[in-house]
Design an enzyme around this catalytic site. Structure first.
Site, mmCIF file in Angstrom:
data_model
loop_
_atom_site.group_PDB
_atom_site.id
_atom_site.type_symbol
_atom_site.label_atom_id
_atom_site.label_comp_id
_atom_site.label_asym_id
_atom_site.label_seq_id
_atom_site.Cartn_x
_atom_site.Cartn_y
_atom_site.Cartn_z
ATOM 1 N N ARG A 46 0.848 -1.202 0.000
ATOM 2 C CA ARG A 46 0.000 0.000 0.000
ATOM 3 C C ARG A 46 0.881 1.248 0.000
ATOM 4 O O ARG A 46 0.587 2.248 -0.630
ATOM 5 C CB ARG A 46 -0.955 -0.007 1.199
ATOM 6 N N TYR A 99 -15.238 17.758 -15.532
ATOM 7 C CA TYR A 99 -15.665 16.374 -15.652
ATOM 8 C C TYR A 99 -16.835 16.093 -14.688
ATOM 9 O O TYR A 99 -16.807 16.530 -13.530
ATOM 10 C CB TYR A 99 -14.468 15.472 -15.337
ATOM 11 N N ASP A 171 -6.711 19.455 -13.480
ATOM 12 C CA ASP A 171 -6.902 18.154 -14.116
ATOM 13 C C ASP A 171 -6.342 18.266 -15.535
ATOM 14 O O ASP A 171 -6.887 18.992 -16.371
ATOM 15 C CB ASP A 171 -8.404 17.825 -14.126
HETATM 16 C C1 LIG Z 1 -12.143 10.092 -16.746
HETATM 17 C C2 LIG Z 1 -11.784 11.378 -16.124
HETATM 18 C C3 LIG Z 1 -11.587 11.480 -14.744
HETATM 19 C C4 LIG Z 1 -11.804 10.311 -13.798
HETATM 20 O O1 LIG Z 1 -10.851 9.341 -13.945
HETATM 21 P P1 LIG Z 1 -11.113 7.758 -13.644
HETATM 22 O O2 LIG Z 1 -9.814 7.156 -13.981
HETATM 23 O O3 LIG Z 1 -12.247 7.347 -14.527
HETATM 24 O O4 LIG Z 1 -11.468 7.661 -12.196
HETATM 25 C C5 LIG Z 1 -11.198 12.705 -14.237
HETATM 26 N N1 LIG Z 1 -11.035 13.773 -15.045
HETATM 27 C C6 LIG Z 1 -11.226 13.716 -16.369
HETATM 28 C C7 LIG Z 1 -11.026 14.941 -17.202
HETATM 29 C C8 LIG Z 1 -11.616 12.526 -16.962
HETATM 30 O O5 LIG Z 1 -11.823 12.480 -18.286
#
Ligand SMILES: *Cc1c(COP(=O)(O)O)cnc(C)c1O
Length: 381
Positions: A46, A99, A171
């Protein structure tokens, strides 16, 4: 070293792994001590494994930060960043276009836990300055955004937030570090759904966080180890393997998407095309400044802006599969209002322009002519 070389070499030394060219998948949950109290590089999976360490080091290098952390999904990565930076009573300012899963986490998990969440249109950075209060402990950005490919000026917003002592998280899933490195533009925390372009083959779920600040790294690592939303060694291996071809794949995704966006933009069955590479995109100049190229995602509103129209289009496509995700080698189509943003309330979707006729195309690396032909036959009346 340049990007493509780092993607292939950083994070792994074959001399430490029996000269294996590829990082071995250490399928072991625990590592042996020779004596009581001995400090090991890895003790319990972990906390870390050699395979995960190789991925975390590579990811950090690609984003230009000193510390990388891998999680079991993009959402787990986002959750860890939020837990590490905010507490009940604090406020998060988030860009309105983001998202659907991030929207759900902020509004359905954090808000009920006593965190104030304010969504703002940040296309004008001055909107941030006006909204900052001492209660704000995090600025959450996404650029380009999911699904409407809106950009925010990362450098300008980061400068404003930094002056107020507010850390900036972004992000970077859509752009990937190949097209944009937000830490260099002033952001503090970069988050990825590596499930998308980094993995690149729609066969692994994984999340990543990169920071350069040691204190932030310590806090996020503490959450990573305390809550344990970590990826297994096989998933780390698959993501590392994907990253090795990221530069090549992104160039081809961009080549295909640029051509298709320009062609779709003149097609009579299309109402509107959202792609930052088009000269008529409202933030085309910002995109040129902030990104190396414009990415592989195109969103469109059909001239028939209805669920039936979107449905007919998606069902007629042969190469583009109707599926939630994006960023793989294969082309996909996503119906935003019922799929990626299905968890968002109708009012919130409406205020963001996510109508029933919006579809998001993840342009794969297939042959351009085949993709254009497929879209053309599906758009025929
Ligand atoms: C898919 C996505 C996520 C979430 O990621 P997962 O791996 O599905 O948990 C977050 N931000 C963006 C922009 C995404 O396209």
């Amino acid at each position: 070293m340049k990007f493509s070389t780092r993607a292939i070499h950083v994070g792994y030394d074959h001399h430490q792994h029996n000269r294996a060219v590829m990082p071995p998948i250490y399928q072991s949950s625990v590592f042996v001590h020779d004596s009581v109290g001995e400090t090991l590089p890895f003790s319990y999976a972990r906390t870390g494994t050699p395979t995960r360490d190789a991925l975390e080091t590579c990811l950090a290098s690609l984003e230009g930060g000193r510390f990388g952390m891998a999680f079991s999904s993009g959402m787990a990565a986002i959750d860890a960043v939020l837990r590490a930076t905010i507490a009940p009573g604090d406020e998060v300012i988030a860009v309105a276009d983001l998202y659907g899963g991030a929207w759900r986490l902020l509004t359905k998990v954090l808000e009920p836990a006593g965190v104030k969440v304010t969504f703002l249109d940040l296309s004008d950075p001055a909107a941030l300055a006006a909204a900052l209060t001492p209660r704000v402990k995090l600025l959450w950005l996404e650029s380009p955004s999911n699904p409407l490919l809106k950009l925010v000026d990362v450098a300008a917003l980061s400068a404003i937030a930094r002056a107020a002592g507010v850390p900036v998280a972004i992000d970077n899933t859509f752009a990937t570090p190949y097209l944009q490195t937000p830490l260099a533009q002033g952001a503090d925390i970069v988050v990825h759904s590596a499930t998308k372009y980094l993995g690149g083959h729609s066969d692994v779920l994984l999340g990543g966080v990169v920071v350069d600040n040691e204190d932030l790294a310590r806090k996020i690592r503490f959450i990573q180890n305390s809550t344990g939303a970590v990826p297994g060694p096989q998933d780390c291996f698959l993501t590392l393997r994907g990253i090795k071809t990221l530069a090549l794949r992104m160039e081809r995704h961009c080549d295909n998407a640029e051509q298709l966006a320009a062609w779709l933009n003149t097609h009579p069955a299309i109402g509107k095309v959202f792609y930052p590479g088009l000269p008529d995109h409202p933030q085309h100049e910002l995109a040129k400044r902030q990104m190396k190229r414009f990415g592989g995602i195109i969103s469109i509103v059909l001239a028939d802006d209805s669920r039936a129209g979107a449905s007919r289009f998606a069902e007629r496509l042969r190469l583009f599969a109707l599926a939630e995700s994006l960023g793989g080698v294969e082309s996909l189509i996503n119906h935003s209002s019922t799929m990626s943003h299905g968890s968002m309330s109708a009012a919130d979707k409406a205020s963001r322009g996510i109508s029933e006729g919006v579809v998001r195309l993840s342009i794969g690396i297939e042959d351009l002519d085949d993709l254009r032909e497929d879209l053309a036959q599906a758009l025929e009346r």
